[in-house]
Design a protein around this motif. Structure first.
Motif, mmCIF file in Angstrom:
data_model
loop_
_atom_site.group_PDB
_atom_site.id
_atom_site.type_symbol
_atom_site.label_atom_id
_atom_site.label_comp_id
_atom_site.label_asym_id
_atom_site.label_seq_id
_atom_site.Cartn_x
_atom_site.Cartn_y
_atom_site.Cartn_z
ATOM 1 N N ILE A 40 1.001 -1.186 -0.328
ATOM 2 C CA ILE A 40 -0.091 0.311 -0.297
ATOM 3 C C ILE A 40 1.069 1.426 0.536
ATOM 4 O O ILE A 40 1.674 1.513 0.506
ATOM 5 N N LYS A 41 0.593 2.338 -0.632
ATOM 6 C CA LYS A 41 1.043 3.631 -0.676
ATOM 7 C C LYS A 41 -0.258 5.044 -1.102
ATOM 8 O O LYS A 41 -0.643 4.229 -1.224
ATOM 9 N N VAL A 42 0.101 5.485 -0.080
ATOM 10 C CA VAL A 42 -0.861 6.620 0.448
ATOM 11 C C VAL A 42 0.080 7.971 0.004
ATOM 12 O O VAL A 42 1.381 7.871 0.611
ATOM 13 N N THR A 43 -0.187 8.794 -0.065
ATOM 14 C CA THR A 43 0.213 9.750 -0.309
ATOM 15 C C THR A 43 -0.659 11.436 -0.644
ATOM 16 O O THR A 43 -2.069 11.189 -0.239
ATOM 17 N N LEU A 44 -0.753 11.772 0.451
ATOM 18 C CA LEU A 44 -1.213 13.149 1.317
ATOM 19 C C LEU A 44 -1.194 14.455 1.247
ATOM 20 O O LEU A 44 0.490 14.960 0.916
ATOM 21 N N THR A 45 -1.508 15.686 1.638
ATOM 22 C CA THR A 45 -0.321 16.833 1.573
ATOM 23 C C THR A 45 -0.624 16.984 3.296
ATOM 24 O O THR A 45 -0.804 16.179 4.001
ATOM 25 N N ILE A 53 -3.533 6.473 -3.495
ATOM 26 C CA ILE A 53 -4.007 5.427 -2.664
ATOM 27 C C ILE A 53 -3.526 4.529 -3.487
ATOM 28 O O ILE A 53 -4.444 4.243 -4.653
ATOM 29 N N SER A 54 -2.915 3.769 -3.547
ATOM 30 C CA SER A 54 -2.187 2.464 -4.636
ATOM 31 C C SER A 54 -2.040 1.228 -3.489
ATOM 32 O O SER A 54 -1.779 1.185 -2.833
ATOM 33 N N LEU A 72 -3.575 1.084 8.576
ATOM 34 C CA LEU A 72 -1.676 1.193 9.531
ATOM 35 C C LEU A 72 -1.211 2.368 8.520
ATOM 36 O O LEU A 72 -0.426 2.933 9.473
ATOM 37 N N THR A 73 -1.070 2.130 7.455
ATOM 38 C CA THR A 73 -0.478 3.186 6.608
ATOM 39 C C THR A 73 -1.098 4.123 6.996
ATOM 40 O O THR A 73 -0.306 5.359 6.006
ATOM 41 N N LEU A 74 -2.552 4.376 6.340
ATOM 42 C CA LEU A 74 -3.185 6.002 6.614
ATOM 43 C C LEU A 74 -2.292 6.713 7.970
ATOM 44 O O LEU A 74 -2.032 7.900 7.433
ATOM 45 N N ASN A 75 -2.090 5.657 8.776
ATOM 46 C CA ASN A 75 -2.469 6.314 10.094
ATOM 47 C C ASN A 75 -1.013 7.194 10.426
ATOM 48 O O ASN A 75 -0.762 8.456 10.738
#
Length: 107
Positions: A40-45, A53-54, A72-75
């Motif tokens: 999982i890969k996430v990108t946020l500002t 989200i990948s 887990l990844t988003l947190n």
């Protein structure tokens, strides 16, 4: 006395403008987080808005596992973004604060 008050109000307006500029700039600061195994890969500002989200295809067959990975990844990403946001906003607020006795908590 009112001259000083007027000057302080101007400084507070400048501080508010600086904070707004920083908020706008943080919309372009991207934070990436990848799960420990890279599924999982996430990108946020830095303002904590999700941009991407990948998800690895292997996670699509197990909803519970996918949910766990996402949480887990988003947190982790939100923690990083929050740290950047708080640090930058503190600098912006401090830079424009007038020297008011008793208000040194911002320094």
């Amino acid at each position: 006395m009112f001259g000083d008050l007027s000057g302080m109000m101007d400084k507070l307006k400048e501080a508010q403008q600086e904070v707004e500029k920083t908020k706008n700039r943080l919309d372009s600061v991207l934070v990436d987080e990848v799960s420990s195994d890279g599924k999982i890969k996430v990108t946020l500002t830095a303002n904590r808005k999700i941009k991407a989200i990948s998800i690895d295809d292997s996670l699509l067959s197990d909803a519970e596992e996918l949910e766990d990975y996402l949480i887990l990844t988003l947190n982790k990403a939100i923690e990083k973004a929050t740290k950047i946001n708080e640090d930058e906003m503190a600098v912006a607020a401090k830079a424009g604060m007038p020297n008011i006795p008793g208000m040194d908590m911002f320094k």
